[in-house]
Design a protein around this motif. Sequence first.
Motif, PDB file in Angstrom:
ATOM      1  N   ALA A  48      16.123   3.959  -3.948  1.00 30.94           N
ATOM      2  CA  ALA A  48      16.671   3.041  -4.755  1.00 30.94           C
ATOM      3  C   ALA A  48      16.010   1.735  -5.043  1.00 30.94           C
ATOM      4  O   ALA A  48      16.193   0.987  -5.766  1.00 30.94           O
ATOM      5  N   ASP A  49      14.870   1.619  -4.008  1.00 33.42           N
ATOM      6  CA  ASP A  49      13.848   0.658  -4.296  1.00 33.42           C
ATOM      7  C   ASP A  49      13.185   0.459  -5.554  1.00 33.42           C
ATOM      8  O   ASP A  49      12.537   1.273  -6.326  1.00 33.42           O
ATOM      9  N   SER A  50      13.323  -0.755  -6.342  1.00 37.17           N
ATOM     10  CA  SER A  50      12.902  -1.172  -7.554  1.00 37.17           C
ATOM     11  C   SER A  50      11.362  -1.052  -7.637  1.00 37.17           C
ATOM     12  O   SER A  50      10.831  -0.822  -9.087  1.00 37.17           O
ATOM     13  N   THR A  51      10.534  -1.048  -6.460  1.00 36.22           N
ATOM     14  CA  THR A  51       9.261  -1.041  -6.420  1.00 36.22           C
ATOM     15  C   THR A  51       8.713   0.475  -6.771  1.00 36.22           C
ATOM     16  O   THR A  51       7.525   0.548  -6.865  1.00 36.22           O
ATOM     17  N   ARG A  52       9.439   1.295  -6.574  1.00 39.27           N
ATOM     18  CA  ARG A  52       9.075   2.800  -6.920  1.00 39.27           C
ATOM     19  C   ARG A  52       9.474   3.304  -8.108  1.00 39.27           C
ATOM     20  O   ARG A  52      10.407   3.116  -8.954  1.00 39.27           O
ATOM     21  N   ARG A  53       8.290   3.850  -8.999  1.00 36.71           N
ATOM     22  CA  ARG A  53       8.486   4.299 -10.242  1.00 36.71           C
ATOM     23  C   ARG A  53       9.348   5.449 -10.385  1.00 36.71           C
ATOM     24  O   ARG A  53       9.618   6.539  -9.566  1.00 36.71           O
ATOM     25  N   LYS A  54      10.027   5.532 -11.742  1.00 36.87           N
ATOM     26  CA  LYS A  54      11.134   6.852 -12.075  1.00 36.87           C
ATOM     27  C   LYS A  54      10.462   7.073 -13.357  1.00 36.87           C
ATOM     28  O   LYS A  54      10.671   6.379 -14.505  1.00 36.87           O
ATOM     29  N   TYR A  55       9.916   8.195 -13.514  1.00 32.59           N
ATOM     30  CA  TYR A  55       9.333   8.847 -14.725  1.00 32.59           C
ATOM     31  C   TYR A  55      10.385  10.053 -15.004  1.00 32.59           C
ATOM     32  O   TYR A  55      10.970  10.734 -14.340  1.00 32.59           O
ATOM     33  N   CYS A  69       7.601   9.315 -19.780  1.00 33.78           N
ATOM     34  CA  CYS A  69       7.912   8.054 -20.032  1.00 33.78           C
ATOM     35  C   CYS A  69       8.423   7.414 -18.657  1.00 33.78           C
ATOM     36  O   CYS A  69       8.717   7.937 -17.756  1.00 33.78           O
ATOM     37  N   ASP A  70       8.662   5.940 -18.735  1.00 33.54           N
ATOM     38  CA  ASP A  70       8.924   5.324 -17.366  1.00 33.54           C
ATOM     39  C   ASP A  70      10.353   4.662 -17.720  1.00 33.54           C
ATOM     40  O   ASP A  70      10.566   3.964 -18.537  1.00 33.54           O
ATOM     41  N   GLU A  71      11.380   5.159 -16.810  1.00 35.69           N
ATOM     42  CA  GLU A  71      12.560   4.622 -17.028  1.00 35.69           C
ATOM     43  C   GLU A  71      12.968   2.998 -16.799  1.00 35.69           C
ATOM     44  O   GLU A  71      13.868   2.543 -17.211  1.00 35.69           O
ATOM     45  N   ALA A  72      11.857   2.413 -16.110  1.00 34.49           N
ATOM     46  CA  ALA A  72      11.993   1.090 -15.831  1.00 34.49           C
ATOM     47  C   ALA A  72      11.690   0.093 -17.254  1.00 34.49           C
ATOM     48  O   ALA A  72      12.120  -0.968 -17.286  1.00 34.49           O
ATOM     49  N   VAL A  73      11.035   0.611 -18.136  1.00 33.66           N
ATOM     50  CA  VAL A  73      10.650  -0.054 -19.255  1.00 33.66           C
ATOM     51  C   VAL A  73      11.779  -0.028 -20.415  1.00 33.66           C
ATOM     52  O   VAL A  73      12.570   1.028 -20.599  1.00 33.66           O
ATOM     53  N   THR A  74      12.128  -1.248 -20.799  1.00 34.93           N
ATOM     54  CA  THR A  74      13.380  -1.453 -21.645  1.00 34.93           C
ATOM     55  C   THR A  74      12.719  -2.016 -22.998  1.00 34.93           C
ATOM     56  O   THR A  74      13.684  -1.996 -23.690  1.00 34.93           O
ATOM     57  N   ASP A  75      11.478  -2.494 -23.172  1.00 34.25           N
ATOM     58  CA  ASP A  75      10.928  -3.142 -24.350  1.00 34.25           C
ATOM     59  C   ASP A  75      10.888  -2.028 -25.273  1.00 34.25           C
ATOM     60  O   ASP A  75      10.086  -0.940 -25.161  1.00 34.25           O
ATOM     61  N   THR A  76      11.847  -1.837 -26.425  1.00 28.22           N
ATOM     62  CA  THR A  76      11.648  -0.980 -27.425  1.00 28.22           C
ATOM     63  C   THR A  76      10.425  -0.803 -28.262  1.00 28.22           C
ATOM     64  O   THR A  76       9.893   0.317 -28.926  1.00 28.22           O
ATOM     65  N   THR A  77       9.390  -1.597 -28.095  1.00 30.88           N
ATOM     66  CA  THR A  77       8.187  -1.899 -28.641  1.00 30.88           C
ATOM     67  C   THR A  77       6.977  -0.964 -27.827  1.00 30.88           C
ATOM     68  O   THR A  77       5.982  -0.931 -28.191  1.00 30.88           O
ATOM     69  N   ASP A  78       7.388  -1.123 -26.512  1.00 30.10           N
ATOM     70  CA  ASP A  78       6.533  -0.362 -25.378  1.00 30.10           C
ATOM     71  C   ASP A  78       6.683   1.154 -25.537  1.00 30.10           C
ATOM     72  O   ASP A  78       7.715   1.862 -25.594  1.00 30.10           O
ATOM     73  N   PRO A  79       5.422   1.883 -25.918  1.00 31.05           N
ATOM     74  CA  PRO A  79       5.348   3.193 -25.954  1.00 31.05           C
ATOM     75  C   PRO A  79       5.551   3.848 -24.529  1.00 31.05           C
ATOM     76  O   PRO A  79       5.908   5.370 -24.812  1.00 31.05           O
ATOM     77  N   ARG A  80       5.852   3.234 -23.540  1.00 27.33           N
ATOM     78  CA  ARG A  80       6.234   3.959 -22.173  1.00 27.33           C
ATOM     79  C   ARG A  80       7.700   4.158 -22.335  1.00 27.33           C
ATOM     80  O   ARG A  80       8.223   4.759 -21.244  1.00 27.33           O
ATOM     81  N   ILE A  81       8.426   3.708 -23.091  1.00 29.14           N
ATOM     82  CA  ILE A  81       9.988   3.660 -23.090  1.00 29.14           C
ATOM     83  C   ILE A  81      10.543   5.145 -23.293  1.00 29.14           C
ATOM     84  O   ILE A  81       9.951   5.924 -24.036  1.00 29.14           O
ATOM     85  N   CYS A  82      11.519   5.465 -22.357  1.00 31.61           N
ATOM     86  CA  CYS A  82      12.413   6.680 -22.610  1.00 31.61           C
ATOM     87  C   CYS A  82      13.062   6.337 -23.844  1.00 31.61           C
ATOM     88  O   CYS A  82      14.079   5.822 -23.827  1.00 31.61           O
ATOM     89  N   PRO A  83      12.866   7.648 -24.788  1.00 29.03           N
ATOM     90  CA  PRO A  83      13.786   7.783 -25.938  1.00 29.03           C
ATOM     91  C   PRO A  83      14.992   8.248 -25.735  1.00 29.03           C
ATOM     92  O   PRO A  83      15.379   8.869 -24.511  1.00 29.03           O
ATOM     93  N   ALA A  84      16.138   8.065 -26.473  1.00 26.45           N
ATOM     94  CA  ALA A  84      17.485   8.559 -26.141  1.00 26.45           C
ATOM     95  C   ALA A  84      17.287  10.256 -25.957  1.00 26.45           C
ATOM     96  O   ALA A  84      16.712  10.677 -27.226  1.00 26.45           O
ATOM     97  N   LEU A 106       0.952  -1.289  -0.096  1.00 31.17           N
ATOM     98  CA  LEU A 106      -0.100  -0.022   0.142  1.00 31.17           C
ATOM     99  C   LEU A 106       0.639   1.290   0.185  1.00 31.17           C
ATOM    100  O   LEU A 106       0.675   2.260  -0.592  1.00 31.17           O
ATOM    101  N   GLY A 107       1.986   1.254   0.882  1.00 30.84           N
ATOM    102  CA  GLY A 107       2.826   2.414   0.665  1.00 30.84           C
ATOM    103  C   GLY A 107       3.462   2.362  -0.516  1.00 30.84           C
ATOM    104  O   GLY A 107       3.689   3.719  -1.012  1.00 30.84           O
ATOM    105  N   ASP A 108       3.890   1.374  -1.328  1.00 29.34           N
ATOM    106  CA  ASP A 108       4.364   1.634  -2.492  1.00 29.34           C
ATOM    107  C   ASP A 108       3.595   2.335  -3.546  1.00 29.34           C
ATOM    108  O   ASP A 108       3.957   3.212  -4.346  1.00 29.34           O
ATOM    109  N   TRP A 109       2.141   1.760  -3.325  1.00 30.96           N
ATOM    110  CA  TRP A 109       1.205   2.375  -4.417  1.00 30.96           C
ATOM    111  C   TRP A 109       0.854   3.591  -4.019  1.00 30.96           C
ATOM    112  O   TRP A 109       1.048   4.447  -5.116  1.00 30.96           O
ATOM    113  N   MET A 110       0.935   4.069  -2.884  1.00 30.30           N
ATOM    114  CA  MET A 110       0.737   5.623  -2.628  1.00 30.30           C
ATOM    115  C   MET A 110       2.040   6.526  -3.147  1.00 30.30           C
ATOM    116  O   MET A 110       1.639   7.477  -3.759  1.00 30.30           O
ATOM    117  N   ALA A 111       3.199   5.911  -2.950  1.00 30.52           N
ATOM    118  CA  ALA A 111       4.331   6.680  -3.218  1.00 30.52           C
ATOM    119  C   ALA A 111       4.246   6.745  -4.764  1.00 30.52           C
ATOM    120  O   ALA A 111       4.475   7.661  -5.395  1.00 30.52           O
TER     121      ALA A 111
END
Length: 211
Positions: free
Chosen positions: A175-182, A195-210, A39-44
Amino acid sequence: MGSRQVNQAVRRHGGFSMVEMAVTLAVLGILMASAMPSLGDWMANARIRNTAESIHEGVQKARAEAVRRNQSVTFWLVTTADPKVLSDDCTTSSSSGSWVVSITDPTSKCSVAASPTTAPQIVAARAVGSGGEGVSVVATQRDGTAGPTSITFNSFGQVANATPIGVISVNDGAADSTRRKYKVMISSGGRSLVCDEAVTDTTDPRICPAS
Protein backbone atom coordinates in the motif's frame (compact mmCIF):
# COMPACT_ATOMS: atom_id res chain seq x y z
CA MET A 1 57.63 7.82 18.06
CA GLY A 2 54.44 8.94 19.90
CA SER A 3 50.94 8.94 18.37
CA ARG A 4 51.07 12.71 17.98
CA GLN A 5 54.28 12.44 16.00
CA VAL A 6 52.76 9.64 13.89
CA ASN A 7 49.72 11.81 13.10
CA GLN A 8 51.96 14.72 12.18
CA ALA A 9 54.03 12.48 9.93
CA VAL A 10 50.89 11.13 8.26
CA ARG A 11 49.62 14.67 7.69
CA ARG A 12 52.92 15.71 6.10
CA HIS A 13 52.55 12.84 3.62
CA GLY A 14 48.90 13.68 2.76
CA GLY A 15 47.30 10.73 4.64
CA PHE A 16 44.60 10.46 7.33
CA SER A 17 44.98 10.08 11.07
CA MET A 18 43.15 7.31 12.89
CA VAL A 19 40.70 9.83 14.33
CA GLU A 20 39.92 11.29 10.91
CA MET A 21 39.45 7.80 9.48
CA ALA A 22 37.03 6.87 12.27
CA VAL A 23 35.02 10.07 11.79
CA THR A 24 34.89 9.51 8.03
CA LEU A 25 33.63 5.94 8.45
CA ALA A 26 31.03 7.04 10.98
CA VAL A 27 29.68 9.74 8.65
CA LEU A 28 29.67 7.29 5.72
CA GLY A 29 27.70 4.80 7.82
CA ILE A 30 25.10 7.41 8.70
CA LEU A 31 24.72 8.44 5.05
CA MET A 32 24.34 4.83 3.91
CA ALA A 33 21.77 4.09 6.62
CA SER A 34 19.69 7.12 5.63
CA ALA A 35 19.82 6.11 1.96
CA MET A 36 18.70 2.51 2.52
CA PRO A 37 14.90 3.10 2.48
CA SER A 38 15.01 5.06 -0.79
CA LEU A 39 17.39 2.51 -2.31
CA GLY A 40 14.96 -0.28 -1.38
CA ASP A 41 12.08 1.60 -3.05
CA TRP A 42 14.16 2.19 -6.15
CA MET A 43 15.04 -1.50 -6.46
CA ALA A 44 11.43 -2.60 -5.89
CA ASN A 45 10.16 -0.11 -8.47
CA ALA A 46 12.79 -1.28 -10.97
CA ARG A 47 11.58 -4.89 -10.59
CA ILE A 48 7.96 -3.83 -11.03
CA ARG A 49 8.73 -1.72 -14.09
CA ASN A 50 10.92 -4.41 -15.70
CA THR A 51 8.23 -7.05 -15.20
CA ALA A 52 5.56 -4.81 -16.75
CA GLU A 53 7.77 -3.99 -19.73
CA SER A 54 8.68 -7.66 -20.24
CA ILE A 55 4.99 -8.65 -20.32
CA HIS A 56 4.19 -5.80 -22.69
CA GLU A 57 7.03 -6.90 -24.96
CA GLY A 58 5.54 -10.40 -25.09
CA VAL A 59 2.06 -9.09 -25.97
CA GLN A 60 3.50 -6.93 -28.74
CA LYS A 61 5.54 -9.87 -30.05
CA ALA A 62 2.43 -12.06 -30.27
CA ARG A 63 0.49 -9.44 -32.20
CA ALA A 64 3.35 -8.66 -34.59
CA GLU A 65 3.95 -12.35 -35.31
CA ALA A 66 0.25 -12.98 -35.96
CA VAL A 67 0.27 -10.30 -38.65
CA ARG A 68 3.63 -11.39 -40.09
CA ARG A 69 2.72 -15.09 -40.23
CA ASN A 70 -0.87 -14.45 -41.33
CA GLN A 71 -2.18 -16.80 -38.65
CA SER A 72 -3.40 -16.66 -35.07
CA VAL A 73 -0.70 -16.38 -32.39
CA THR A 74 -1.31 -16.45 -28.64
CA PHE A 75 0.36 -14.78 -25.67
CA TRP A 76 0.14 -16.99 -22.55
CA LEU A 77 0.98 -16.20 -18.93
CA VAL A 78 2.56 -19.32 -17.42
CA THR A 79 3.91 -20.42 -14.06
CA THR A 80 6.65 -22.95 -13.22
CA ALA A 81 8.04 -24.48 -10.04
CA ASP A 82 11.18 -22.39 -10.46
CA PRO A 83 10.33 -18.86 -11.70
CA LYS A 84 13.83 -18.53 -13.14
CA VAL A 85 13.36 -21.43 -15.58
CA LEU A 86 10.70 -22.18 -18.20
CA SER A 87 10.41 -25.93 -17.70
CA ASP A 88 7.93 -28.59 -18.73
CA ASP A 89 6.12 -28.41 -15.39
CA CYS A 90 4.55 -25.15 -16.62
CA THR A 91 0.84 -24.41 -16.48
CA THR A 92 -1.10 -21.39 -17.67
CA SER A 93 -1.76 -18.80 -14.97
CA SER A 94 -3.41 -15.43 -14.52
CA SER A 95 -0.97 -14.46 -11.78
CA SER A 96 2.54 -15.00 -13.13
CA GLY A 97 5.06 -12.74 -14.82
CA SER A 98 6.48 -15.54 -17.00
CA TRP A 99 5.11 -15.78 -20.52
CA VAL A 100 5.14 -17.78 -23.75
CA VAL A 101 4.15 -16.70 -27.25
CA SER A 102 3.11 -19.75 -29.28
CA ILE A 103 0.65 -21.16 -31.77
CA THR A 104 -0.85 -23.79 -29.43
CA ASP A 105 -1.19 -24.22 -25.66
CA PRO A 106 2.31 -24.51 -24.10
CA THR A 107 1.18 -26.34 -20.95
CA SER A 108 3.87 -28.93 -20.05
CA LYS A 109 5.90 -27.87 -23.10
CA CYS A 110 7.48 -24.56 -22.06
CA SER A 111 11.05 -25.81 -22.46
CA VAL A 112 10.56 -26.77 -26.12
CA ALA A 113 12.87 -24.76 -28.37
CA ALA A 114 11.32 -22.19 -30.69
CA SER A 115 10.05 -24.00 -33.76
CA PRO A 116 7.60 -23.43 -36.63
CA THR A 117 6.56 -27.10 -36.58
CA THR A 118 7.19 -28.73 -33.18
CA ALA A 119 4.29 -28.24 -30.73
CA PRO A 120 3.49 -25.86 -29.18
CA GLN A 121 5.31 -23.94 -31.96
CA ILE A 122 6.90 -21.44 -29.58
CA VAL A 123 7.77 -18.05 -31.04
CA ALA A 124 9.29 -16.45 -27.93
CA ALA A 125 9.27 -17.01 -24.17
CA ARG A 126 10.63 -15.45 -21.00
CA ALA A 127 10.77 -16.52 -17.35
CA VAL A 128 10.08 -13.80 -14.81
CA GLY A 129 13.35 -14.76 -13.09
CA SER A 130 14.98 -13.19 -10.05
CA GLY A 131 14.26 -9.74 -11.48
CA GLY A 132 10.59 -10.27 -10.76
CA GLU A 133 10.86 -11.48 -7.17
CA GLY A 134 8.22 -9.94 -4.95
CA VAL A 135 6.23 -8.60 -7.92
CA SER A 136 2.49 -9.29 -8.05
CA VAL A 137 0.90 -9.96 -11.46
CA VAL A 138 -2.88 -10.21 -11.89
CA ALA A 139 -4.59 -10.60 -15.27
CA THR A 140 -8.25 -9.83 -15.85
CA GLN A 141 -10.56 -9.31 -18.80
CA ARG A 142 -11.26 -5.70 -19.76
CA ASP A 143 -14.46 -5.73 -17.71
CA GLY A 144 -12.57 -6.87 -14.60
CA THR A 145 -13.55 -10.54 -14.80
CA ALA A 146 -10.78 -12.57 -13.17
CA GLY A 147 -8.98 -15.61 -14.50
CA PRO A 148 -7.92 -15.15 -18.15
CA THR A 149 -4.52 -16.62 -18.97
CA SER A 150 -4.09 -15.78 -22.65
CA ILE A 151 -4.81 -13.40 -25.48
CA THR A 152 -4.93 -14.51 -29.12
CA PHE A 153 -4.32 -12.20 -32.06
CA ASN A 154 -5.54 -12.96 -35.56
CA SER A 155 -3.77 -12.15 -38.83
CA PHE A 156 -5.14 -8.59 -38.68
CA GLY A 157 -3.63 -8.04 -35.22
CA GLN A 158 -7.06 -8.04 -33.56
CA VAL A 159 -8.05 -9.93 -30.41
CA ALA A 160 -9.60 -13.22 -31.45
CA ASN A 161 -10.29 -15.41 -28.39
CA ALA A 162 -13.52 -15.38 -26.37
CA THR A 163 -12.14 -14.56 -22.90
CA PRO A 164 -8.91 -12.65 -23.54
CA ILE A 165 -6.60 -10.91 -21.12
CA GLY A 166 -7.48 -7.21 -21.24
CA VAL A 167 -5.61 -5.79 -18.25
CA ILE A 168 -2.51 -7.05 -16.43
CA SER A 169 -1.83 -5.27 -13.12
CA VAL A 170 1.81 -5.27 -12.03
CA ASN A 171 2.87 -4.09 -8.56
CA ASP A 172 4.31 -5.51 -5.34
CA GLY A 173 1.03 -5.60 -3.44
CA ALA A 174 2.21 -2.92 -0.99
CA ALA A 175 0.00 0.00 0.00
CA ASP A 176 3.11 2.21 0.23
CA SER A 177 2.67 5.21 -2.09
CA THR A 178 6.38 5.12 -2.98
CA ARG A 179 5.89 1.81 -4.84
CA ARG A 180 4.83 1.98 -8.47
CA LYS A 181 1.68 0.32 -9.78
CA TYR A 182 1.61 -0.35 -13.51
CA LYS A 183 -0.92 -1.85 -15.87
CA VAL A 184 -0.48 -3.48 -19.25
CA MET A 185 -3.69 -2.75 -21.13
CA ILE A 186 -4.82 -4.35 -24.40
CA SER A 187 -7.70 -2.96 -26.45
CA SER A 188 -10.14 -5.11 -28.43
CA GLY A 189 -8.36 -3.87 -31.54
CA GLY A 190 -5.11 -5.36 -30.25
CA ARG A 191 -3.21 -2.21 -29.32
CA SER A 192 -1.36 -2.38 -26.01
CA LEU A 193 0.39 0.00 -23.64
CA VAL A 194 2.02 0.23 -20.22
CA CYS A 195 0.49 2.87 -17.96
CA ASP A 196 1.08 4.17 -14.43
CA GLU A 197 -1.86 4.04 -12.00
CA ALA A 198 -0.41 6.95 -9.99
CA VAL A 199 -0.72 9.37 -12.92
CA THR A 200 -3.92 11.46 -12.87
CA ASP A 201 -3.04 14.26 -15.30
CA THR A 202 -5.12 13.58 -18.43
CA THR A 203 -2.46 15.23 -20.61
CA ASP A 204 0.24 12.83 -19.36
CA PRO A 205 0.78 9.94 -21.82
CA ARG A 206 1.49 7.60 -18.87
CA ILE A 207 -2.08 7.82 -17.59
CA CYS A 208 -4.16 4.64 -17.63
CA PRO A 209 -7.18 4.99 -19.96
CA ALA A 210 -10.60 3.79 -18.88
CA SER A 211 -10.70 0.06 -19.55
